[in-house]
Design a protein around this motif. Sequence first.
Motif, PDB file in Angstrom:
ATOM      1  N   GLU A 191       0.838  -1.199   0.000  1.00 32.55           N
ATOM      2  CA  GLU A 191       0.000   0.000   0.000  1.00 32.55           C
ATOM      3  C   GLU A 191       0.876   1.252   0.000  1.00 32.55           C
ATOM      4  OE1 GLU A 191      -3.394   0.561  -0.055  1.00 32.55           O
ATOM      5  OE2 GLU A 191      -3.475  -1.575  -0.555  1.00 32.55           O
ATOM      6  N   GLY A 192       0.438   2.255  -0.714  1.00 31.98           N
ATOM      7  CA  GLY A 192       1.114   3.552  -0.678  1.00 31.98           C
ATOM      8  C   GLY A 192       2.259   3.715  -1.662  1.00 31.98           C
ATOM      9  N   VAL A 193       2.789   2.620  -2.190  1.00 31.11           N
ATOM     10  CA  VAL A 193       3.884   2.719  -3.150  1.00 31.11           C
ATOM     11  C   VAL A 193       3.280   3.020  -4.526  1.00 31.11           C
ATOM     12  CG1 VAL A 193       5.855   1.545  -4.205  1.00 31.11           C
ATOM     13  CG2 VAL A 193       5.285   1.103  -1.827  1.00 31.11           C
ATOM     14  N   PRO A 194       3.797   4.021  -5.239  1.00 27.90           N
ATOM     15  CA  PRO A 194       3.240   4.346  -6.554  1.00 27.90           C
ATOM     16  C   PRO A 194       3.315   3.155  -7.505  1.00 27.90           C
ATOM     17  CG  PRO A 194       4.728   6.083  -5.820  1.00 27.90           C
ATOM     18  CD  PRO A 194       4.881   4.943  -4.861  1.00 27.90           C
ATOM     19  N   LYS A 195       2.217   2.973  -8.258  1.00 21.86           N
ATOM     20  CA  LYS A 195       2.111   1.846  -9.181  1.00 21.86           C
ATOM     21  C   LYS A 195       1.691   2.366 -10.548  1.00 21.86           C
ATOM     22  CE  LYS A 195       0.409  -0.807  -5.277  1.00 21.86           C
ATOM     23  NZ  LYS A 195       0.543   0.276  -4.319  1.00 21.86           N
ATOM     24  N   PHE A 196       2.289   1.816 -11.594  1.00 22.80           N
ATOM     25  CA  PHE A 196       1.965   2.178 -12.968  1.00 22.80           C
ATOM     26  C   PHE A 196       1.640   0.893 -13.720  1.00 22.80           C
ATOM     27  CE2 PHE A 196       4.600   5.521 -11.311  1.00 22.80           C
ATOM     28  CZ  PHE A 196       4.090   6.691 -11.867  1.00 22.80           C
ATOM     29  N   SER A 197       0.500   0.855 -14.383  1.00 27.20           N
ATOM     30  CA  SER A 197       0.096  -0.358 -15.081  1.00 27.20           C
ATOM     31  C   SER A 197       0.997  -0.666 -16.265  1.00 27.20           C
ATOM     32  CB  SER A 197      -1.359  -0.264 -15.537  1.00 27.20           C
ATOM     33  OG  SER A 197      -1.506   0.759 -16.499  1.00 27.20           O
ATOM     34  N   ARG A 198       1.642   0.357 -16.826  1.00 24.08           N
ATOM     35  CA  ARG A 198       2.583   0.219 -17.938  1.00 24.08           C
ATOM     36  C   ARG A 198       3.749   1.173 -17.696  1.00 24.08           C
ATOM     37  NH1 ARG A 198       0.010  -0.329 -23.305  1.00 24.08           N
ATOM     38  NH2 ARG A 198       2.022   0.476 -23.830  1.00 24.08           N
ATOM     39  N   GLN A 199       4.547   1.352 -18.703  1.00 25.03           N
ATOM     40  CA  GLN A 199       5.629   2.350 -18.649  1.00 25.03           C
ATOM     41  C   GLN A 199       4.988   3.709 -18.926  1.00 25.03           C
ATOM     42  OE1 GLN A 199       8.931   1.379 -18.261  1.00 25.03           O
ATOM     43  NE2 GLN A 199       9.595   3.490 -18.153  1.00 25.03           N
ATOM     44  N   PRO A 200       5.119   4.684 -18.036  1.00 23.48           N
ATOM     45  CA  PRO A 200       4.523   5.993 -18.300  1.00 23.48           C
ATOM     46  C   PRO A 200       5.135   6.638 -19.554  1.00 23.48           C
ATOM     47  CG  PRO A 200       5.358   5.869 -16.050  1.00 23.48           C
ATOM     48  CD  PRO A 200       5.810   4.645 -16.758  1.00 23.48           C
ATOM     49  N   GLU A 201       4.307   7.353 -20.303  1.00 29.56           N
ATOM     50  CA  GLU A 201       4.810   8.045 -21.489  1.00 29.56           C
ATOM     51  C   GLU A 201       5.797   9.131 -21.105  1.00 29.56           C
ATOM     52  OE1 GLU A 201       2.063   9.238 -24.500  1.00 29.56           O
ATOM     53  OE2 GLU A 201       0.831   7.455 -24.162  1.00 29.56           O
TER      54      GLU A 201
ATOM     55  N   TYR B 166       7.000   9.757  -2.913  1.00 28.39           N
ATOM     56  CA  TYR B 166       6.967   8.635  -1.974  1.00 28.39           C
ATOM     57  C   TYR B 166       8.064   8.784  -0.910  1.00 28.39           C
ATOM     58  CZ  TYR B 166       7.029   3.829  -0.245  1.00 28.39           C
ATOM     59  OH  TYR B 166       6.999   2.712   0.558  1.00 28.39           O
ATOM     60  N   ARG B 167       9.258   9.164  -1.335  1.00 35.00           N
ATOM     61  CA  ARG B 167      10.354   9.382  -0.371  1.00 35.00           C
ATOM     62  C   ARG B 167       9.987  10.457   0.639  1.00 35.00           C
ATOM     63  NH1 ARG B 167      16.131   9.553  -3.578  1.00 35.00           N
ATOM     64  NH2 ARG B 167      16.034   7.411  -4.325  1.00 35.00           N
ATOM     65  N   GLN B 168       9.435  11.561   0.132  1.00 35.36           N
ATOM     66  CA  GLN B 168       9.063  12.663   1.015  1.00 35.36           C
ATOM     67  C   GLN B 168       7.987  12.225   2.004  1.00 35.36           C
ATOM     68  OE1 GLN B 168       7.588  16.174  -0.955  1.00 35.36           O
ATOM     69  NE2 GLN B 168       8.186  17.450   0.773  1.00 35.36           N
ATOM     70  N   GLN B 169       7.032  11.474   1.506  1.00 35.05           N
ATOM     71  CA  GLN B 169       5.952  10.964   2.340  1.00 35.05           C
ATOM     72  C   GLN B 169       6.477  10.081   3.470  1.00 35.05           C
ATOM     73  OE1 GLN B 169       3.431   7.920   0.421  1.00 35.05           O
ATOM     74  NE2 GLN B 169       1.801   9.431   0.622  1.00 35.05           N
ATOM     75  N   ARG B 170       7.520   9.309   3.161  1.00 33.21           N
ATOM     76  CA  ARG B 170       8.114   8.397   4.148  1.00 33.21           C
ATOM     77  C   ARG B 170       9.174   9.076   4.993  1.00 33.21           C
ATOM     78  NH1 ARG B 170      10.629   3.678   2.048  1.00 33.21           N
ATOM     79  NH2 ARG B 170      10.558   3.061   4.198  1.00 33.21           N
ATOM     80  N   GLY B 171       9.541  10.318   4.644  1.00 37.28           N
ATOM     81  CA  GLY B 171      10.562  11.030   5.400  1.00 37.28           C
ATOM     82  C   GLY B 171      11.966  10.651   5.016  1.00 37.28           C
ATOM     83  N   ASN B 172      12.166  10.087   3.805  1.00 38.33           N
ATOM     84  CA  ASN B 172      13.486   9.664   3.329  1.00 38.33           C
ATOM     85  C   ASN B 172      14.031  10.637   2.296  1.00 38.33           C
ATOM     86  OD1 ASN B 172      13.203   7.383   4.857  1.00 38.33           O
ATOM     87  ND2 ASN B 172      12.537   6.108   3.173  1.00 38.33           N
ATOM     88  N   THR B 173      14.008  11.902   2.568  1.00 37.95           N
ATOM     89  CA  THR B 173      14.484  12.881   1.591  1.00 37.95           C
ATOM     90  C   THR B 173      15.970  13.001   1.583  1.00 37.95           C
ATOM     91  OG1 THR B 173      14.159  14.653   3.195  1.00 37.95           O
ATOM     92  CG2 THR B 173      12.382  14.228   1.581  1.00 37.95           C
TER      93      THR B 173
END
Length: 155
Positions: free
Chosen positions: A126-136, A148-155
Motif C-alpha cells: 500500500e502507498g507505493v506508486p504503481k503504474f500499469s505500464r511504462q509511463p509516457e 513517496y520518499r518525502q511521504q516516508r521522510g526519506n528525503t
Amino acid sequence: MQIPASATCQCGQVRLQLNSEPLFVYACHCTSCQKRTGSAFSMGIMALDETVDIRGELSSWERTADTGQVNTRYSCSECGNIIYGVGTLAPRVLKLQAGLLDDTRDLEPEVHIWTRSAQAWVILPEGVPKFSRQPEDPLALLSAAADYRQQRGNT
C-alpha cells in the motif's frame, strides 16, 4: 541505502560503486523482465552515469522495447551477470541491477511499473506508486518516487 554502495557480479570480475543517492529504486513486472530474470519481477536502481564507477570487462546486447526505445544491457564478460542497462531516451541514466549490491537489506522499490503483467500472487505494498505500464512521461516515475520518499521522510 548506505552511500557509497558497492556491488559485484557473481564471479567478482566486475565491480561497481554507487557514489550518491540513486534517482529511485523500482520493481518492473513486465514480461520481458520476468523472462530475463527468471523471476516475478526485476528490481533496479536508477542512477546518473557520473555517480557510478564501474570496473571490469563488459559485453553488451540490445533489445527494442514496445515503445521503440533501444535498451542496451551490459553484462560481465566472464559470468554473464547483467550489470546495468541504458535506454536511448535517457542515455546518461543507468538502470543498475539492484541484486548486485553487497548489502540489499535496505532496498525497497519506490515505484512499481508494468503492474498489469504482475504475477497474481505478488502483493504490492500500500502507498507505493504503481503504474500499469511504462509511463509516457519518463519524469512521472522520478516524480512519483520523490513524492513517496518525502511521504516516508526519506528525503
